[in-house]
Design an enzyme around this catalytic site. Structure first.
Site, short mmCIF file in Angstrom:
data_model
loop_
_atom_site.label_atom_id
_atom_site.label_comp_id
_atom_site.label_asym_id
_atom_site.label_seq_id
_atom_site.Cartn_x
_atom_site.Cartn_y
_atom_site.Cartn_z
CE1 TYR A 97 -3.41 -2.57 -0.20
CE2 TYR A 97 -3.91 -2.22 2.11
CZ TYR A 97 -4.17 -2.85 0.92
OH TYR A 97 -5.19 -3.77 0.83
CB SER A 114 -6.58 -11.55 0.61
OG SER A 114 -7.43 -10.58 0.03
CB SER A 169 -14.03 -2.55 -2.83
OG SER A 169 -14.53 -1.48 -3.60
CB THR A 204 -13.03 6.28 2.83
OG1 THR A 204 -12.81 7.69 2.81
CG2 THR A 204 -13.74 5.91 4.13
#
Length: 325
Positions: free
Chosen positions: A61, A162, A230, A288
């Site tokens: 990330y 994941s 998401s 977010t």
């Protein structure tokens, strides 16, 4: 409501998780600035105020900067570490010269990646380590060796995956006595394959659905926490300009807005509450880093409890753009 699957494994977590992919600036090698640190502090504080005590990272990330800036937040507030759950992911590697981006579940890469994660976060132990995406060259025995090394050295307490199917999880699990306790998948009102796969059994339309058969049932049976990445569908139902979206998506956004108004809550709480209403006890990972949007999610668990079966189906049928088969 029933307890979270993670509580079975000794982890008392919030129903919502803050995904930290938006921290640290851009996906580049630019240095972290004081503004990036202030942004991260604001996001973490908004999450805590919303009752969120679990934070999701990955070593990729913002090229590692998300973990680094989060580590800076922890350094300023060291007492915070004992009251939160931190998970991170490894296994995706960036392109290097002529070598393309790729997945890597080799023992050496997993061990090196976790060392980097811990260093950037400034902590000694990860609460949960996830393997990010299935590596076609995965050797379960080699992964099991890495897991055993990390567990015995105290560098990671628990493990998960994941974007994996039930078959892939079983393949890994047969080589390791350490349980896989998380599977993180894309799931939302705008990404419905996880539901469509079930209702389109024995339907021709089901041949176009790309979701692993029986995965939800497998995870529930094995007490594997399903996390949704998401979960807000990139904002298409909660205020993002949607003029280019299909008519049924725009109509669903309008329905979400009406329900939010009727229930005196936010569109974000309705969208997340719909996901959390499912009996699989899905744990949304909100992506977010905007404090206002984080705050808008805080009512989601209550909305899940209040949502009727009829409201849930209203949203589902509207979002799928067709009546039930």
């Amino acid at each position: 409501m029933k307890s979270q699957p993670l509580s079975h494994w000794g982890l008392n977590t919030s129903r919502l998780v803050l995904g930290c992919m938006g921290l640290g600036g851009g996906w580049n090698r630019d240095p972290i600035t004081n503004e990036h640190l202030k942004h991260a502090e604001s996001a973490v504080e908004a999450a805590l105020e919303a009752g969120i005590t679990m934070f999701d990272h990955a070593d990729i990330y913002t090229m590692g900067k998300a973990e680094t800036v989060f580590g800076q937040v922890l350094k300023k507030r060291p007492q915070l570490r004992d009251s939160i759950v931190i998970q991170s992911k490894c296994g995706i590697r960036f392109a290097e010269g002529d070598v393309p981006s790729r997945y890597d579940f080799s023992k050496s890469h997993i061990l090196n990646a976790v060392d980097g994660i811990l260093q950037r976060l400034g902590i000694e132990t990860l609460d949960i380590l996830l393997l990010h995406r299935p590596d076609p060259l995965m050797e379960p025995d080699e992964v099991a060796e890495a897991i055993h090394s990390l567990k015995s050295s105290g560098k990671a307490k628990r493990f998960g995956v994941s974007n994996m199917s039930a078959g892939q999880i079983r393949f890994l699990q047969q080589a390791s006595s350490e349980p896989i306790i998380v599977n993180q998948l894309e799931m939302s009102l705008g990404h419905l394959h996880w539901l469509e796969q079930g209702i389109l059994v024995n339907q021709h339309a089901g041949t176009s659905v790309n979701f692993a058969e029986g995965l939800l049932e497998f995870c529930q049976t094995e007490r594997i926490q399903i996390q949704a990445w998401s979960p807000l569908a990139r904002g298409v139902f909660t205020g993002r300009a949607a003029d280019s979206e299909p008519e049924h998506i725009r109509q669903t956004a309008a329905l979400v807005a009406r329900l939010a108004q009727q229930k005196e809550t936010t569109p974000e709480a309705i969208v997340l509450g719909w996901l959390m209403k499912h009996p699989a006890r899905i744990q949304p990972v909100i992506g977010t880093a905007n404090p206002k949007r984080i705050a808008a999610c805080r009512d989601a668990e209550r909305q899940a409890e209040l949502m009727t079966r009829e409201e849930w189906y209203q949203l589902y049928v509207s979002a799928r753009g067709a009546n039930m088969p």
